[in-house]
Design an enzyme around this catalytic site. Structure first.
Site, mmCIF file in Angstrom:
data_model
loop_
_atom_site.group_PDB
_atom_site.id
_atom_site.type_symbol
_atom_site.label_atom_id
_atom_site.label_comp_id
_atom_site.label_asym_id
_atom_site.label_seq_id
_atom_site.Cartn_x
_atom_site.Cartn_y
_atom_site.Cartn_z
ATOM 1 N N HIS A 40 0.876 -1.171 0.000
ATOM 2 C CA HIS A 40 0.000 0.000 0.000
ATOM 3 C C HIS A 40 0.920 1.229 0.000
ATOM 4 O O HIS A 40 2.037 1.173 0.536
ATOM 5 C CB HIS A 40 -0.833 -0.038 1.288
ATOM 6 C CG HIS A 40 -1.918 0.985 1.370
ATOM 7 N ND1 HIS A 40 -1.685 2.291 1.708
ATOM 8 C CD2 HIS A 40 -3.252 0.893 1.164
ATOM 9 C CE1 HIS A 40 -2.834 2.955 1.716
ATOM 10 N NE2 HIS A 40 -3.801 2.127 1.382
ATOM 11 N N ASP A 73 3.353 -4.060 7.779
ATOM 12 C CA ASP A 73 2.062 -3.405 7.565
ATOM 13 C C ASP A 73 0.990 -4.494 7.689
ATOM 14 O O ASP A 73 0.794 -5.305 6.783
ATOM 15 C CB ASP A 73 2.040 -2.767 6.173
ATOM 16 C CG ASP A 73 0.675 -2.173 5.841
ATOM 17 O OD1 ASP A 73 -0.247 -2.286 6.671
ATOM 18 O OD2 ASP A 73 0.532 -1.617 4.733
ATOM 19 N N GLN A 107 -4.249 -5.263 6.757
ATOM 20 C CA GLN A 107 -5.188 -6.261 6.216
ATOM 21 C C GLN A 107 -5.037 -7.617 6.908
ATOM 22 O O GLN A 107 -5.717 -8.578 6.538
ATOM 23 C CB GLN A 107 -4.966 -6.449 4.703
ATOM 24 C CG GLN A 107 -5.189 -5.200 3.880
ATOM 25 C CD GLN A 107 -6.655 -4.753 3.860
ATOM 26 O OE1 GLN A 107 -7.564 -5.490 4.231
ATOM 27 N NE2 GLN A 107 -6.885 -3.518 3.442
ATOM 28 N N LYS A 153 -10.695 -0.933 10.138
ATOM 29 C CA LYS A 153 -10.803 -2.152 9.319
ATOM 30 C C LYS A 153 -11.129 -3.367 10.185
ATOM 31 O O LYS A 153 -11.358 -4.449 9.680
ATOM 32 C CB LYS A 153 -9.494 -2.400 8.551
ATOM 33 C CG LYS A 153 -9.208 -1.350 7.483
ATOM 34 C CD LYS A 153 -7.981 -1.721 6.706
ATOM 35 C CE LYS A 153 -7.369 -0.551 5.974
ATOM 36 N NZ LYS A 153 -8.158 -0.067 4.841
ATOM 37 N N CYS A 185 -4.909 2.499 -3.766
ATOM 38 C CA CYS A 185 -3.725 3.109 -3.124
ATOM 39 C C CYS A 185 -2.532 2.166 -3.155
ATOM 40 O O CYS A 185 -1.753 2.076 -2.189
ATOM 41 C CB CYS A 185 -4.018 3.535 -1.687
ATOM 42 S SG CYS A 185 -5.407 4.626 -1.542
HETATM 43 C C1 PLP Z 1 -2.377 -2.801 3.473
HETATM 44 C C2 PLP Z 1 -2.769 -1.436 3.931
HETATM 45 N N1 PLP Z 1 -1.867 -0.667 4.551
HETATM 46 C C3 PLP Z 1 -2.151 0.556 4.994
HETATM 47 C C4 PLP Z 1 -3.406 1.087 4.825
HETATM 48 C C5 PLP Z 1 -3.681 2.464 5.325
HETATM 49 O O1 PLP Z 1 -4.669 2.440 6.325
HETATM 50 P P1 PLP Z 1 -5.354 3.785 6.824
HETATM 51 O O2 PLP Z 1 -5.937 4.433 5.602
HETATM 52 O O3 PLP Z 1 -6.379 3.326 7.780
HETATM 53 O O4 PLP Z 1 -4.281 4.597 7.441
HETATM 54 C C6 PLP Z 1 -4.383 0.352 4.163
HETATM 55 C C7 PLP Z 1 -5.711 0.919 3.903
HETATM 56 O O5 PLP Z 1 -6.421 0.503 3.020
HETATM 57 C C8 PLP Z 1 -4.062 -0.950 3.712
HETATM 58 O O6 PLP Z 1 -4.948 -1.711 3.085
#
Ligand code: PLP
Length: 401
Positions: A117, A194, A197, A220, A357
């Site tokens: 992401h 990260d 998910q 999430k 993203c």
């Molecule tokens: C794999 C991953 N990392 C980071 C994020 C960023 O999360 P947030 O927008 O809640 O900061 C997301 C959001 O979709 C994500 O799917």
């Protein structure tokens, strides 16, 4: 898992029985217990934490710190490892801007991947530019997966940081992160995971993984928006400088000097996200009751059923047929993902279309974007059917044009 009981816990599903919500990778719906926890804080307390010298403030502080303990327990950490942030993006940025800018220097290497992401790899690209470090991408295999072998091919004595997704938000693949962490540690590199998910969908044990940092968002995992978590090893959090300064994180402040509280508090400048943390604690307790193993198995079953149905529909290209979680990444041949999305929306089926993203993997796939259906424990086989019917409709409609 009692699906009927679970669905009754979610006001949005109770009030919209026709809603087929398959955008869970973007945000999960909220159960009553989370909404009530937030409401109860605002209606019964609604005061600040850590500073008031009166009963209401002590109670609010207790609730806030209990939430920290609950979140810690959920991922098998201790309370002192849990920093509350605004979300996964803020957590991932905190690691890069604090650890990265302090400890990396010219020539150091940061390993990441095209599955990330933007919130995972972009902060490290920014750090690399500032300190003249190098960002190295793990070559993905033919399916678009990160493998241990490929990781070994880029790991060197210059590797200082490994920043990887645990579960890809586009492909849903699970990274072999535990083995990668072990190998990275042999080179004295730290690993920032990260887990945005991963934490909502599978059991997580940070001690077993031995990760140095692990980031996720509350929204999430059925929690409120605006709250996230950074797990960090104590010895690393202790030596990292704060990146925000102000109320609550300071210990002593003089005109020419300042000292900070211990971690995690030194990273929580200003009035914290009190209601968000309390709601997140309630969400963790809720998911724990259902069982993270049950959730993982159930989502996978729904995804496999959906996949079977998609295989019967002409013009559908699935990019991640071997995915081990509840995410399907696909397109309908010749149809822009956003055009297809309009057919889903007409049928009250919520999916996501675009680059999610994560433009690196979209480019890797060689497409404008993908359509993503992502399941959670409140979805049903009827949702699968409605989803497949919409895919069929979109495929037939655009075939006629
Ligand atoms: C794999 C991953 N990392 C980071 C994020 C960023 O999360 P947030 O927008 O809640 O900061 C997301 C959001 O979709 C994500 O799917």
């Amino acid at each position: 898992m009692n699906l009927d009981e679970i669905r009754k816990d979610f006001p949005l599903l109770r009030e919209n029985p026709n809603l087929c919500y398959l955008d869970n990778a973007a945000m999960a719906l909220k159960p009553d217990c989370v909404i009530q926890a937030v409401d109860s804080y605002y209606s019964k307390l609604g005061v600040n934490v850590h500073r008031g010298v009166y009963k209401l403030s002590y109670e609010a502080t207790d609730l806030y710190e209990e939430a920290r303990n609950k979140v810690a327990e959920f991922i098998h950490a201790d309370f002192e490892n849990i920093v509350f942030t605004r979300g996964a993006s803020a957590s991932l940025n905190l690691v890069a801007m604090s650890y990265g800018l302090t400890f990396l220097k010219e020539g150091d290497e940061i390993i990441t991947s095209e599955l990330e992401h933007h919130s995972s790899h972009m902060p490290w690209n920014a750090v690399a530019e500032k300190v003249k470090a190098k960002v190295i991408y793990i070559p993905l295999n033919a399916e678009g997966r990160i493998t241990v072998e490929a990781f070994k091919s880029v790991l060197t004595d210059r590797t200082k940081v490994v920043a990887l997704t645990y579960v890809s938000n586009v492909m849903g693949y699970v990274t072999p992160i535990k083995e990668i962490i072990r190998l990275a540690h042999e080179k004295q590199a730290i690993v920032s995971v990260d887990a945005a998910q991963a934490v909502p969908h599978m059991p997580i044990d940070v001690k077993d993984l031995d990760c140095d940092f692990l980031s996720f968002s509350g929204h999430k995992l059925c929690g409120p928006t605006g709250i996230g978590v950074l797990y960090g090893k104590k010895e690393l959090l202790e030596k990292m400088p704060p990146i925000e300064y102000g109320g609550d994180m300071a210990d002593t402040v003089r005109k020419d000097s300042m000292t900070f509280k211990d971690a995690p508090y030194k990273f929580e400048a200003g009035t914290p996200i009190i209601a968000g943390a309390i709601g997140l604690g309630a969400a963790c307790a809720y998911l724990e009751k259902i069982g993270m193993d049950n959730i993982a198995k159930y989502e996978y079953m729904l995804k496999e059923e959906a996949l079977k149905r998609l295989k019967e529909i002409p013009n559908v290209v699935v990019y991640n047929p071997s995915c081990e979680t509840g995410i399907i990444a696909f397109n309908i041949k010749g149809v822009h993902p956003h055009d297809a999305a309009s057919v889903f929306d007409k049928n009250d089926v919520c999916i996501r279309a675009g680059h999610h993203c994560a433009q690196l993997i979209t480019n890797w796939l060689g497409v404008y974007g993908t359509i993503r259906a992502s399941f959670y424990m409140y979805n049903t086989l009827e949702d699968v059917e409605r989803f497949a019917e919409s895919v069929k409709e979109a495929s037939e409609f655009f075939d006629m044009l």
